[in-house]
Design a protein around this motif. Structure first.
Motif, PDB file in Angstrom:
ATOM      1  N   SER A   1       0.825  -1.201   0.000  1.00 56.96           N
ATOM      2  CA  SER A   1       0.000   0.000   0.000  1.00 56.96           C
ATOM      3  C   SER A   1       0.864   1.257   0.000  1.00 56.96           C
ATOM      4  O   SER A   1       0.599   2.215  -0.748  1.00 56.96           O
TER       5      SER A   1
ATOM      6  N   CYS B   1       2.503   1.824  -3.400  1.00 57.57           N
ATOM      7  CA  CYS B   1       1.523   2.253  -4.413  1.00 57.57           C
ATOM      8  C   CYS B   1       1.068   3.686  -4.178  1.00 57.57           C
ATOM      9  O   CYS B   1       0.935   4.474  -5.128  1.00 57.57           O
TER      10      CYS B   1
ATOM     11  N   ASP C   1       3.684   5.847  -5.423  1.00 62.28           N
ATOM     12  CA  ASP C   1       3.697   5.861  -6.881  1.00 62.28           C
ATOM     13  C   ASP C   1       2.613   6.771  -7.439  1.00 62.28           C
ATOM     14  O   ASP C   1       2.727   7.260  -8.567  1.00 62.28           O
TER      15      ASP C   1
ATOM     16  N   LEU D   1       9.082  -1.286  -7.774  1.00 58.48           N
ATOM     17  CA  LEU D   1       8.209  -0.170  -7.400  1.00 58.48           C
ATOM     18  C   LEU D   1       8.776   0.595  -6.213  1.00 58.48           C
ATOM     19  O   LEU D   1       8.791   1.833  -6.193  1.00 58.48           O
TER      20      LEU D   1
ATOM     21  N   ILE E   1      -0.083  -5.443  -6.602  1.00 56.23           N
ATOM     22  CA  ILE E   1       0.120  -4.100  -7.151  1.00 56.23           C
ATOM     23  C   ILE E   1      -0.988  -3.761  -8.140  1.00 56.23           C
ATOM     24  O   ILE E   1      -1.564  -2.669  -8.109  1.00 56.23           O
TER      25      ILE E   1
ATOM     26  N   LYS F   1      -3.846  -0.748  -7.769  1.00 55.50           N
ATOM     27  CA  LYS F   1      -3.941   0.339  -8.748  1.00 55.50           C
ATOM     28  C   LYS F   1      -5.191   0.258  -9.616  1.00 55.50           C
ATOM     29  O   LYS F   1      -5.622   1.270 -10.181  1.00 55.50           O
TER      30      LYS F   1
END
Length: 434
Positions: A15, A18, A21, A54, A159, A163
Motif C-alpha cells: 500500500s 503504491c 507511486d 516499485l 500491485i 492500482k
C-alpha cells in the motif's frame, strides 16, 4: 499529501509503495530495525512480483522512505494507516488485536496535528470503536477521526489490485474524514474505481464477508469435484457450466487441495468468533472451515491411493509448497497437511518450490528441499503437483518419467490434460476428473 503507514509487512509495504507511486509522500514505519535497514537497502521482506522495482523507483524519487521512529514520522501526516498483523489468537481463534491497539496507544501519545487514523489491517467489527476510545481517552485535544479502509489485495497480484481495484471501501463517520480519504484515493478517480462509503462497522464486516464468500465458493467446487469423481463427471466442465451464469461468475471455481494463505483461514475463523460473540451463528461458514480443514489431509491420502494404498518407504516429490503461485507465503498452505499425512504414512518427501523453500524449511524440517523441479522428481515413486507455478505447467514428461522410479503423477491443480498425461505413460490422477 503526507501519509504514514504503520507496519511494513505485506499490506503496509504494498500500500505504501503504491500510494507513493501515485505521488503522495509516504513513510513506512516498523519497529523491526533489521527490516527497515533491509528495506532501505532495497531488500524486500516478501516476494511479490514487481514490488522491489516499485519500491526502488519511489525511494529514488524521494516519495517513499522507511523509519523506526513513529513520533517523528507521523508529523503533519494527513492520514495515518494502521497496517500491522492481526493473526489468529492462540487458543481461541479470535483475531489478535494486540498490535493494532499498541499502535493506537502510541498514536494517542504522539498525534500533534489533525489527522485521520485508518485501520488497513483486517479487524473484527467494533475494532475502530476501540481504537477511537484509546486515542480519545488519552486526553488529546487534537482533531482526529478513525476510519476503516480494508484491503482487497491478492498475493501475487497485489500491485495491480491496488492500482486497478474492483472497489475502495471506506467506513467513516465524519464528513471531513471522508474528504481526506477522497483526496488519498484521488489518483484512482481516473480509473473510475468505485468508492463505497459506509459506516465504520459495515466496512469492517465487508472484508470478512467477502473472504468468507470466496472461501465458500472454493469449498463448494471442491465438494462438487469429489462428487464428479464418484459419478463420472468432469469438475472443470461443471465449473464452466455454472460460472457462465453471471449471477455466479467463474472466479474461485477452480477445484484443488483447499484454500490457505494469510487471509481466508484466519478471516473465516475470526468471523465465526465474532458471530459467536453476538449470538448470531454463521453455520454455512462453520461448514466451510470444517470441510476445508479435512480436505487438505484428504489430498495426502489421494497421493497414497495413487501409490497403491501403501506409502511406507516410498519417495514422494511435491512440486510447489506455497498456498498459491507468485508468492513465498506458506501460511496455512495445503502442502503442510499433505506433507504431514505422507510422513505419517511412512513416506519420504522431497519438494521444490520456486520461491517458498526458505519459509518451508522452518515449517517442514523433515522434507528434503531440492534444487530444481527435475532434481525433486529424481528417484520418486510419485509426483504430486501441489501449487500451479508457471514453471510446472510445461513439464518434459519424457524426462520426468525417465527420472522416476515409477511414473505416478497426482495433479492436485488440474494443470494437465488426463489423456495427454496417460499417453505419456503416467498413472495419472487429478481433481474431479476420471
Amino acid at each position: 499529501m503526507k501519509i504514514a503507514m504503520v507496519g511494513s509487512g505485506y499490506v503496509g509495504l504494498v500500500s505504501g509503495a503504491c500510494f507513493a507511486d501515485f505521488g503522495h509522500d509516504v513513510v513506512c514505519i516498523d519497529k523491526d530495525e533489521s527490516k527497515i535497514e533491509r528495506l532501505r537497502s532495497g531488500v524486500m521482506p516478501i516476494y511479490e512480483p514487481g514490488l522491489a522495482e516499485l519500491v526502488a523507483a519511489n525511494v529514488k524519487a524521494g516519495r517513499l522512505s522507511f523509519s523506526t521512529d513513529l513520533a517523528s514520522s507521523i508529523e503533519d501526516a494527513a492520514a495515518i494507516f494502521i497496517a500491522v498483523g492481526t493473526p489468529s489468537r492462540r487458543g481461541d481463534g479470535h483475531a489478535d488485536l494486540t498490535y493494532v491497539y499498541a499502535v493506537a496507544q502510541e498514536l494517542a501519545e504522539n498525534i500533534r496535528t489533525p489527522t485521520v487514523v485508518v485501520t488497513k489491517s483486517t479487524v473484527p467489527v467494533g475494532t475502530g470503536d476501540e481504537v477511537e476510545r484509546i486515542i480519545r481517552e488519552s486526553g488529546t485535544d487534537v482533531k482526529f477521526a478513525v476510519v476503516s479502509n480494508p484491503e482487497f489485495l491478492r498475493e501475487g497480484a497485489a500491485i495491480g489490485d491496488f492500482k486497478r481495484p474492483d472497489r475502495i471501501v471506506i467506513g467513516a463517520e465524519e464528513e471531513w474524514a471522508r474528504g481526506v480519504m477522497r483526496e488519498v484515493y484521488r489518483p484512482l478517480f481516473l480509473n473510475r474505481a468505485p468508492i463505497l462509503f459506509t459506516s465504520r462497522r459495515s466496512s469492517e464486516l465487508i472484508k470478512y464477508a467477502a473472504n468468507a464468500f470466496l472461501a465458500t465458493k472454493i469449498t463448494f467446487i471442491n465438494e462438487m469435484a469429489d462428487l464428479c469423481e464418484k459419478v463420472g463427471g468432469d469438475v472443470q466442465d461443471v465449473a464452466r457450466g455454472i460460472g457462465l451464469d453471471n449471477r455466479i461468475g467463474s472466479k474461485f471455481l477452480h477445484a484443488g487441495p483447499g484454500y490457505g494463505g494469510s487471509c481466508f483461514p484466519k478471516d473465516t475463523l475470526a468471523l465465526l468468533k465474532t458471530a459467536e460473540d453476538y449470538n448470531s451463528p454463521v453455520r454455512l461458514v462453520e461448514a466451510v472451515v470444517k470441510v476445508n480443514d479435512s480436505r487438505k489431509r484428504a489430498m495426502g491420502r489421494k497421493v497414497i491411493e495413487a501409490l497403491g494404498g501403501d506409502a511406507r518407504g516410498k519417495r514422494v516429490a511435491l512440486l510447489g509448497l506455497t498456498f498459491k503461485p507468485n508468492t513465498d507465503d506458506m501460511r496455512d498452505a495445503p502442502s503442510i497437511a499433505i506433507v504431514q499425512t505422507l510422513l505419517d504414512a511412512g513416506a519420504e518427501v522431497v519438494a521444490y518450490d520456486p520461491e517458498g523453500m526458505d519459509a518451508a524449511v522452518e515449517i517442514l524440517p523433515e522434507v528434503t528441499m531440492a534444487a530444481s523441479t527435475y532434481a525433486a522428481v529424481a528417484g520418486a515413486d510419485a509426483v504430486a503437483l501441489v501449487t500451479e507455478w508457471d514453471a510446472f505447467r510445461a513439464l518434459d514428461f519424457a524426462r520426468v518419467k525417465s527420472l522416476m522410479n515409477a511414473p505416478v503423477l497426482v495433479d492436485l491443480r488440474n494443470v494437465y490434460d488426463p489423456t495427454e498425461a496417460r499417453a505419456a505413460g503416467f498413472a495419472y490422477s487429478s481433481i474431479g476428473r476420471v
